[in-house]
Design a protein around this motif. Structure first.
Motif, mmCIF file in Angstrom:
data_model
loop_
_atom_site.group_PDB
_atom_site.id
_atom_site.type_symbol
_atom_site.label_atom_id
_atom_site.label_comp_id
_atom_site.label_asym_id
_atom_site.label_seq_id
_atom_site.Cartn_x
_atom_site.Cartn_y
_atom_site.Cartn_z
ATOM 1 N N MET A 178 0.842 -1.197 0.000
ATOM 2 C CA MET A 178 0.000 0.000 0.000
ATOM 3 C C MET A 178 0.877 1.247 0.000
ATOM 4 S SD MET A 178 -2.417 1.369 3.124
ATOM 5 C CE MET A 178 -3.854 0.356 2.819
ATOM 6 N N GLN A 179 0.419 2.282 -0.708
ATOM 7 C CA GLN A 179 1.094 3.586 -0.679
ATOM 8 C C GLN A 179 0.058 4.676 -0.430
ATOM 9 O OE1 GLN A 179 2.741 5.908 -4.217
ATOM 10 N NE2 GLN A 179 4.643 5.141 -3.302
ATOM 11 N N ILE A 180 0.351 5.508 0.554
ATOM 12 C CA ILE A 180 -0.564 6.574 0.967
ATOM 13 C C ILE A 180 0.161 7.913 0.913
ATOM 14 C CG2 ILE A 180 -1.740 7.577 2.980
ATOM 15 C CD1 ILE A 180 -2.558 4.816 3.810
ATOM 16 N N VAL A 181 -0.529 8.936 0.486
ATOM 17 C CA VAL A 181 -0.041 10.315 0.595
ATOM 18 C C VAL A 181 -0.929 11.024 1.606
ATOM 19 C CG1 VAL A 181 0.360 12.491 -0.592
ATOM 20 C CG2 VAL A 181 0.833 10.328 -1.765
ATOM 21 N N TYR A 182 -0.297 11.637 2.626
ATOM 22 C CA TYR A 182 -1.070 12.230 3.716
ATOM 23 C C TYR A 182 -0.457 13.566 4.121
ATOM 24 C CZ TYR A 182 -4.572 11.750 7.398
ATOM 25 O OH TYR A 182 -5.682 11.906 8.182
ATOM 26 N N PRO A 183 -1.298 14.591 4.350
ATOM 27 C CA PRO A 183 -0.781 15.910 4.760
ATOM 28 C C PRO A 183 -0.334 15.896 6.221
ATOM 29 C CG PRO A 183 -3.182 15.941 4.703
ATOM 30 C CD PRO A 183 -2.764 14.605 4.159
ATOM 31 N N ILE A 184 0.714 16.648 6.516
ATOM 32 C CA ILE A 184 1.262 16.637 7.873
ATOM 33 C C ILE A 184 0.329 17.324 8.870
ATOM 34 C CG2 ILE A 184 3.640 16.487 7.062
ATOM 35 C CD1 ILE A 184 3.928 19.472 7.536
ATOM 36 N N ASP A 185 -0.629 18.096 8.358
ATOM 37 C CA ASP A 185 -1.599 18.712 9.259
ATOM 38 C C ASP A 185 -2.931 17.960 9.260
ATOM 39 O OD1 ASP A 185 -2.365 19.358 6.713
ATOM 40 O OD2 ASP A 185 -2.609 21.517 7.067
ATOM 41 N N GLY A 186 -2.931 16.766 8.685
ATOM 42 C CA GLY A 186 -4.151 15.974 8.607
ATOM 43 C C GLY A 186 -4.480 15.308 9.933
ATOM 44 N N LEU A 187 -5.739 14.907 10.066
ATOM 45 C CA LEU A 187 -6.208 14.250 11.278
ATOM 46 C C LEU A 187 -5.433 12.955 11.511
ATOM 47 C CD1 LEU A 187 -8.395 14.305 13.533
ATOM 48 C CD2 LEU A 187 -9.810 12.887 12.019
ATOM 49 N N HIS A 188 -4.965 12.785 12.737
ATOM 50 C CA HIS A 188 -4.239 11.576 13.173
ATOM 51 C C HIS A 188 -2.865 11.420 12.517
ATOM 52 C CE1 HIS A 188 -7.652 10.252 15.451
ATOM 53 N NE2 HIS A 188 -8.422 10.147 14.377
ATOM 54 N N PHE A 189 -2.353 12.479 11.879
ATOM 55 C CA PHE A 189 -1.030 12.344 11.265
ATOM 56 C C PHE A 189 0.016 11.929 12.295
ATOM 57 C CE2 PHE A 189 3.143 14.231 10.443
ATOM 58 C CZ PHE A 189 3.484 13.546 9.272
ATOM 59 N N SER A 190 -0.062 12.512 13.485
ATOM 60 C CA SER A 190 0.942 12.208 14.508
ATOM 61 C C SER A 190 0.861 10.767 14.993
ATOM 62 C CB SER A 190 0.786 13.166 15.698
ATOM 63 O OG SER A 190 -0.504 13.018 16.281
ATOM 64 N N ASP A 191 -0.250 10.090 14.700
ATOM 65 C CA ASP A 191 -0.396 8.701 15.134
ATOM 66 C C ASP A 191 0.157 7.702 14.120
ATOM 67 O OD1 ASP A 191 -1.789 9.281 17.572
ATOM 68 O OD2 ASP A 191 -3.543 9.779 16.350
ATOM 69 N N ILE A 192 0.484 8.197 12.929
ATOM 70 C CA ILE A 192 1.033 7.306 11.902
ATOM 71 C C ILE A 192 2.510 7.095 12.199
ATOM 72 C CG2 ILE A 192 1.402 6.936 9.445
ATOM 73 C CD1 ILE A 192 -0.865 8.949 8.915
ATOM 74 N N ALA A 193 2.860 5.892 12.579
ATOM 75 C CA ALA A 193 4.241 5.599 12.964
ATOM 76 C C ALA A 193 4.664 4.280 12.334
ATOM 77 C CB ALA A 193 4.355 5.505 14.487
ATOM 78 N N HIS A 194 5.979 4.043 12.333
ATOM 79 C CA HIS A 194 6.491 2.769 11.846
ATOM 80 C C HIS A 194 5.857 1.613 12.633
ATOM 81 C CE1 HIS A 194 9.651 5.480 10.264
ATOM 82 N NE2 HIS A 194 9.649 4.610 9.268
ATOM 83 N N SER A 195 5.448 0.581 11.933
ATOM 84 C CA SER A 195 4.825 -0.627 12.473
ATOM 85 C C SER A 195 3.370 -0.433 12.886
ATOM 86 C CB SER A 195 5.628 -1.201 13.650
ATOM 87 O OG SER A 195 6.888 -1.670 13.198
ATOM 88 N N SER A 196 2.828 0.785 12.729
ATOM 89 C CA SER A 196 1.391 0.930 12.982
ATOM 90 C C SER A 196 0.619 0.281 11.841
ATOM 91 C CB SER A 196 1.020 2.408 13.121
ATOM 92 O OG SER A 196 1.385 3.132 11.959
ATOM 93 N N ILE A 197 -0.650 -0.019 12.105
ATOM 94 C CA ILE A 197 -1.452 -0.791 11.156
ATOM 95 C C ILE A 197 -2.569 0.075 10.578
ATOM 96 C CG2 ILE A 197 -3.067 -2.726 10.941
ATOM 97 C CD1 ILE A 197 -1.336 -4.235 12.943
ATOM 98 N N ILE A 198 -2.704 -0.012 9.255
ATOM 99 C CA ILE A 198 -3.763 0.700 8.545
ATOM 100 C C ILE A 198 -4.680 -0.331 7.902
ATOM 101 C CG2 ILE A 198 -4.283 2.288 6.655
ATOM 102 C CD1 ILE A 198 -1.547 3.580 7.154
ATOM 103 N N LYS A 199 -5.981 -0.135 8.073
ATOM 104 C CA LYS A 199 -6.965 -1.061 7.509
ATOM 105 C C LYS A 199 -7.660 -0.400 6.329
ATOM 106 C CE LYS A 199 -10.755 -2.012 9.886
ATOM 107 N NZ LYS A 199 -11.685 -2.618 10.873
ATOM 108 N N ALA A 200 -7.780 -1.134 5.210
ATOM 109 C CA ALA A 200 -8.412 -0.569 4.018
ATOM 110 C C ALA A 200 -8.930 -1.688 3.132
ATOM 111 C CB ALA A 200 -7.409 0.285 3.233
ATOM 112 N N ILE A 201 -9.854 -1.340 2.243
ATOM 113 C CA ILE A 201 -10.334 -2.298 1.238
ATOM 114 C C ILE A 201 -9.321 -2.300 0.097
ATOM 115 C CG2 ILE A 201 -12.134 -2.779 -0.452
ATOM 116 C CD1 ILE A 201 -14.137 -1.588 1.510
ATOM 117 N N PRO A 202 -8.711 -3.466 -0.222
ATOM 118 C CA PRO A 202 -7.585 -3.498 -1.159
ATOM 119 C C PRO A 202 -7.967 -3.753 -2.611
ATOM 120 C CG PRO A 202 -7.805 -5.614 -0.127
ATOM 121 C CD PRO A 202 -8.920 -4.765 0.428
#
Length: 320
Positions: free
Chosen positions: A28-52
């Motif tokens: 998966m590849q995501i582009v996200y703004p640094i001022d976006g909601l929950h940006f500070s929670d995105i960290a290495h080894s965190s898990i993102i759930k999505a329909i693939p």
């Protein structure tokens, strides 16, 4: 248990694509703004759930790379949760069939293993792992792996590894060369296509048998004959007759699809709905990874089957 929204929804995501290859990468590849909601929670080894992919259930992807900010945005790289299997070693064991080999990977795991396995393959053959190895490496990609011994097509469904005898289906979708719209990039690789075989046999004493040229069906539709000489000496213990050699060449032509061009097709669905021609290929949007489509080469009078080996799914727009 991933039944909730977790920390929260990444609602300010500007781009999210999932790429899946047949028996290969799942990322998966995501582009996200640094001022976006929950940006500070995105960290290495965190898990993102999505329909693939179209019609699939939500899958888990673990973040492994976050780029430096560029124009106020970062690029986040994640891989399917099944990549965790790369870090679970398996002790040596043997199995006599596909189901036993897969379950053996679980029972011989040397670290805590949250994954389960499933297969509909009933193939009986000896799987033998003589050295410790990672779980994922033994699924495929190395000599003697489960895929190497039993074949099949993998589906990674969160914490379940599924090995299908055939993951996809042939639902009658057809593409016609030269007839579809320009958003389909089509490469008809005819450069190495042959239309006939001149078979021969020889031994160490210099004895030879040469058969008449055997042609593929539809050979006359090509602008000129594309005949190659082929040595079948290794297929015989004793000297064959001319008729036997020619029959063997015909069998080779049939089983190896001689005379059928290799097919490479790249389909983009961007704005296809705006075109009149779209209605002719709209059903392609229902094609999934490992499905088979028919490709018609009308000028050559032949048709061929092509398997979908990679999909790129736009998670936000919910389309390939």
């Amino acid at each position: 248990n991933f039944d909730t929204f977790g920390i929260g929804v990444l609602k300010d995501c500007t781009s999210c694509e999932v790429t899946e290859e047949r028996n290969g990468a799942y990322t998966m590849q995501i582009v996200y703004p640094i001022d976006g909601l929950h940006f500070s929670d995105i960290a290495h080894s965190s898990i993102i759930k999505a329909i693939p992919s179209d019609g699939a259930t939500e899958q888990l992807f673990r973040v492994y790379k976050i780029s430096k900010p560029l124009n106020g945005k970062v690029t986040i790289e994640a891989e399917h949760i099944s990549y965790q299997l790369s870090f679970i070693p398996v002790s040596p064991f043997t199995a006599s069939n596909c189901a036993g080999a897969l379950s053996g990977l679980v029972s011989h795991s040397m670290e805590t293993n949250p994954f389960t396995v499933w297969t509909d393959k009933e193939t009986s053959a000896t799987y033998k792992q003589t050295l410790p190895a990672s779980f994922r490496s033994q699924l495929g990609g190395v000599q003697g792996s489960i895929l190497d011994v039993y074949g099949g097509e993998y589906e990674f469904d969160n914490y379940t590894v599924k090995l299908h005898a055939s993951r996809g289906a042939d639902n009658g979708v057809t593409l016609r060369y030269g007839k579809n719209i320009t958003d389909i990039k089509q490469e008809e690789n005819i450069e190495n296509t042959i239309t006939g075989i001149c078979p021969y046999w020889t031994d160490s004493d210099g004895n030879t048998v040469t058969g008449d040229i055997q042609y593929a069906e539809g050979a006359d539709n090509f602008p000129y004959k594309r005949t190659v000489v082929m040595d079948f000496s290794g297929d015989y213990e004793d000297k064959p007759t001319k008729a036997e050699l020619e029959a063997h060449a015909r069998s080779y032509i049939s089983s190896n699809r001689v005379g059928v061009p290799r097919i490479s097709i790249e389909v983009s669905f961007i704005a296809l709905w705006q075109t009149e021609e779209y209605k002719n290929i709209a059903n392609l949007e229902r094609v999934k990874l490992c499905d088979t489509v028919t490709v018609e080469f009308e000028k050559l009078g032949i048709s061929a089957k092509a398997k979908v080996v990679e999909t790129v799914y736009d998670v936000l727009k919910e389309r390939y």
